[in-house]
Design a protein around this motif. Structure first.
Motif, PDB file in Angstrom:
ATOM      1  N   MET A 100      -7.690  -1.813  26.331  1.00 18.90           N
ATOM      2  CA  MET A 100      -7.155  -1.057  27.468  1.00 18.90           C
ATOM      3  C   MET A 100      -5.664  -1.338  27.611  1.00 18.90           C
ATOM      4  N   ALA A 101      -5.266  -2.606  27.402  1.00 22.45           N
ATOM      5  CA  ALA A 101      -3.849  -2.955  27.501  1.00 22.45           C
ATOM      6  C   ALA A 101      -3.028  -2.202  26.456  1.00 22.45           C
ATOM      7  N   ARG A 151      -7.106   1.359  34.961  1.00 21.70           N
ATOM      8  CA  ARG A 151      -7.910   0.148  35.194  1.00 21.70           C
ATOM      9  C   ARG A 151      -7.057  -0.996  35.722  1.00 21.70           C
ATOM     10  N   LEU A 152      -6.277  -0.678  36.753  1.00 19.92           N
ATOM     11  CA  LEU A 152      -5.385  -1.680  37.339  1.00 19.92           C
ATOM     12  C   LEU A 152      -5.754  -1.968  38.792  1.00 19.92           C
ATOM     13  N   ALA A 171     -12.706  -2.823  25.934  1.00 17.68           N
ATOM     14  CA  ALA A 171     -12.433  -4.218  26.282  1.00 17.68           C
ATOM     15  C   ALA A 171     -10.999  -4.291  26.814  1.00 17.68           C
ATOM     16  N   GLU A 172     -10.741  -5.336  27.604  1.00 16.35           N
ATOM     17  CA  GLU A 172      -9.444  -5.444  28.264  1.00 16.35           C
ATOM     18  C   GLU A 172      -8.246  -5.364  27.296  1.00 16.35           C
ATOM     19  N   PRO A 173      -8.262  -6.053  26.150  1.00 15.25           N
ATOM     20  CA  PRO A 173      -7.100  -5.942  25.246  1.00 15.25           C
ATOM     21  C   PRO A 173      -6.889  -4.523  24.729  1.00 15.25           C
ATOM     22  N   LYS A 184       1.685  -5.359  34.376  1.00 16.47           N
ATOM     23  CA  LYS A 184       0.322  -5.150  33.873  1.00 16.47           C
ATOM     24  C   LYS A 184       0.176  -3.733  33.343  1.00 16.47           C
ATOM     25  N   ARG A 199      -2.443   1.322  27.956  1.00 17.73           N
ATOM     26  CA  ARG A 199      -1.512   1.367  29.080  1.00 17.73           C
ATOM     27  C   ARG A 199      -0.083   1.544  28.581  1.00 17.73           C
ATOM     28  N   HIS A 225       0.740  -8.858  28.061  1.00 11.09           N
ATOM     29  CA  HIS A 225      -0.348  -9.832  28.061  1.00 11.09           C
ATOM     30  C   HIS A 225      -0.165 -10.820  29.194  1.00 11.09           C
ATOM     31  N   THR A 226      -1.291 -11.340  29.635  1.00 11.12           N
ATOM     32  CA  THR A 226      -1.324 -12.292  30.738  1.00 11.12           C
ATOM     33  C   THR A 226      -0.235 -13.353  30.639  1.00 11.12           C
TER      34      THR A 226
END
Lengths: 343, 353
Positions: B91-92, B63-64, B87-89, A246, B95, A251-252
């Motif tokens: 933030m990804a 944010r993990l 938004a989560e994407p 993560k 990371r 991605h999930t």
């Protein structure tokens, strides 16, 4: 190289296990009381000669094994029996030739009877297992991913229920419902007495007969697969390397596919192997309820008829499938988990 | 590395508060109103006993947090961008590309069934999707070389590595996308002393060469003294003391920092007995009233039991740099020109004023 040696050692172990099972399978049916000749003794119409003829027909007049004093076949013991003329040797020789003896009940070769029925069983079980694995795993993955939500709770409840339902009871209920509401056939493999104009029509009829038993089988096994998949996946998802994945911004779907599932598949492989191994046994209830002409039903009948050669053949097949399925699981394991590959 | 005109910090954390929410229980305050800033190339030590909220704080920056953990207040700005509002994407995307993490216990932080090389490679592929597989492989080899691992070992699995190698592979992985910030969460726990020194040297060298900003999460004050420019001491989820490393070591103002320092061997005084702080840090769901350190504080007085001390500036002279932006640069330790604010949350600081 290392994995090749692993495969070879597993293979040798499997062969030894099968040889041991063959012997055990022989011993069990000599220790158990009763043979057709003794059954015949109770019938006053049978003459002594007729009974003797039955014993000769099934090879029961021969000694079970050479004298205990001499297990070496080239050195006859005090009882001086021809070591190659014992029941055990004939049993082994028959096995080597793919013969499983003659059924006490039908007087037909067991191997021939079984080879007809095994395809029916494989069709039913194979279809049911594939459906149960796909649906159970899918539901398990979904529930684990949405753990502690309403969806997870629903899937869990359904699976627990499905898993704890008695197979025969679910079969009867589905039979009742399916034949009444959907007009599906109540049993058998093909509608008797019908001359099918072409293969397509026959397959259609076969499919209609397959629906209910397959559905029963799928529901019964789906729950187990779902529960195991869910719990192992939840465990794996709490591992540190999932957090790493993560943190890498993956991605999930990728985390699930590349990191979680490969680890979570290990217990699933074991479970699938065990279930495939018990294919024959697992089908007994369903095949009996739906009069499906498969091995399970035949085993059920053979018990009632004291048809030892039939049971002996079925047991051997069962044992060999379990051993082979475990061998396959071992090999899949070493492919999935590098830690198994290198000692 | 950094010019004196640096205006906005690389990372600015303000009033960050994190609660852990469990059903049927009041929320546990794991981290309360923690603030700090990080300049490019700067190394900050995040210090405290186990259970003080260090790891929670570092996970929150990316944010993990686990699902029970909620950021209830505050802001985390990276290069002026509010990370908590993304938004989560989005933030990804941040990371690993901009902020990577070295986890404690590299054995569990690496996936046992995937080769080390592809675990590093997938991070590169994730953030540079247009790199061809040979380019990714070359970069993986380069990274492994950087941490002293033979490129050929990229095809091996974590269990074929020694503990120190796994930690170095983890470092290589953290550097994969050339992030601006690396958070090292106790990077040397579970390693023997020789390997610990190796890993810390490696991290320090890489930091200097690559101009990384590093947050060292640790309870080892020796590590902090050697590697860091400034220190944030946490106790019970709050900032106990925050200052540059010299100040922390030479004139600590919070009794907790003072006790913590006494608990570490001082090589200049060979015979000194080591001190231990009696008791345990508070659990976040059972925090004491008043100052969170008061049950263990040797200097406790009445007010500590009732009033929670504010985070106060120890030296008003030094706090004037707010006008010239934040001054805790990487040069501060060596040049001594500018010093960061010295903050401590203790009633004694207030009494002094």
């Amino acid at each position: 190289m290392k994995s090749l040696r692993l495969i070879a050692s597993r293979l040798v172990w499997a062969i030894f296990t099968i040889l041991f099972v063959m012997t055990l399978n022989f011993v069990i049916f000599r220790v158990l009381p009763g043979d057709p000749a003794r059954g015949g003794l109770r019938d006053p119409r049978l003459t002594r000669e007729a009974i003797e003829a039955i014993r000769v027909r099934f090879g029961l007049e021969k000694p079970v094994i050479n004298c205990v004093q001499s297990l070496n076949p080239w050195e006859p013991g005090p009882c001086a029996v021809n070591p190659f003329d014992t029941q055990f040797f004939i049993y082994l020789r028959n096995l080597a030739q793919g013969e499983l003896g003659i059924s006490y009940h039908t007087n037909r070769p067991v191997a021939e009877m079984m080879s007809q029925m095994i395809w029916n069983t494989i069709l039913l079980i194979g279809l049911g297992q594939i459906l149960a694995i796909i649906l159970g795993m899918g539901l398990g993955i979904l529930a684990a991913w949405k753990a502690r939500t309403r969806l997870d709770f629903g899937a869990l409840l359904f699976s627990l229920l499905a898993w704890s339902l008695p197979t025969f009871w679910l079969g009867i209920i589905l039979l009742f419902w399916g034949s009444n509401q959907l007009g599906l056939p109540i049993g058998g493999r093909l509608t008797p007495g019908v001359d099918f104009p072409n293969t397509a029509a026959m397959l259609k009829d076969l499919g209609r007969h397959l629906v209910l038993p397959t559905l029963t089988y799928t529901i019964v096994f789906l729950g187990e697969y779902m529960l195991i998949m869910r719990s192992t996946l939840i465990d794996v998802l709490s591992e540190d390397f999932i957090l790493t994945a993560k943190a890498k911004g993956l991605h999930t779907f990728q985390i699930l596919k590349d990191h979680a599932l490969r680890n979570a598949m290990l217990p699933m492989v074991t479970l699938i192997a065990i279930n495939l191994g018990f294919t024959v046994a697992g089908a007994i209830q369903i095949e009996s309820v739906f009069s499906w002409p498969g091995l399970g039903g035949a085993v059920f009948d053979a018990v009632g008829q004291r048809d030892y050669p039939m049971l002996q053949g079925a047991f051997l097949l069962l044992a060999v499938t379990v051993i082979l399925a475990n061998l396959a699981a071992d090999l899949v394991y070493s492919w999935l988990d590098p830690r198994v590959r290198t000692d | 590395m950094t010019t004196p005109t640096t205006s906005a910090p690389l990372l600015a954390v303000r009033d960050l508060s994190i609660d852990f929410i469990t059903p049927d229980r009041p929320p546990a305050h794991a981290v309360s109103r923690v603030s700090f800033t990080l300049q490019p190339g700067e190394a900050m030590g995040l210090v405290g006993e186990s259970g003080c909220g260090k790891t929670t704080l570092s996970l929150a920056l990316l944010r993990l947090l686990p699902p029970q953990g909620r950021i209830v207040n505050g802001s985390v700005q990276f290069n002026g961008r509010e990370l908590l509002a993304l938004a989560e994407p989005e933030m990804a995307d941040i990371r690993w590309r901009h902020m990577a993490m070295i986890f404690q216990g590299a054995m569990n932080a690496l996936n046992p069934v995937v080769t080390v090389g592809s675990q590093i490679g997938e991070a590169i592929h994730r953030h540079y999707p247009f790199m061809s597989p040979p380019e990714v492989a070359a970069r993986v080899a380069e990274l492994l070389d950087m941490v002293g691992i033979l490129g050929a070992r990229a095809d091996q699995y974590p269990h074929q590595y020694s503990g120190g190698m796994r930690q170095r592979a983890m470092i290589a992985m953290a550097l994969a996308c050339s992030p601006e910030i690396v958070i090292a969460d106790e990077p040397t726990t579970a390693l023997d002393v020789m390997i610990q020194a190796q890993i810390l040297d490696l991290l320090d060298n890489l930091r200097r060469h690559l101009g990384l900003a590093v947050i060292f999460v640790t309870h080892d004050l020796g590590v902090v003294a050697e590697l860091c420019d400034k220190v944030l001491v946490m106790y019970g989820g709050v900032t106990a003391e925050y200052a540059d490393v010299d100040t922390i070591y030479n004139s600590p103002r919070h009794p907790y920092t003072q006790e913590l320092l006494k608990a570490f061997p001082d090589l200049s005084k060979p015979q000194a007995a080591l001190n231990s702080i009696p008791g345990y840090p508070p659990r976040p769901d059972a925090l004491p009233t008043g100052c969170r350190f008061h049950p263990r504080c040797p200097l406790v007085f009445d007010r500590c039991r009732t009033d929670q001390p504010a985070l106060l500036s120890v030296s008003p002279v030094w706090s004037s740099q707010q006008s010239s932006g934040y001054a805790g640069t990487a040069n501060s330790k060596r040049s001594g020109e500018v010093r960061p604010t010295h903050l401590a949350s203790c009633h004694l600081v207030e009494n002094d004023k």
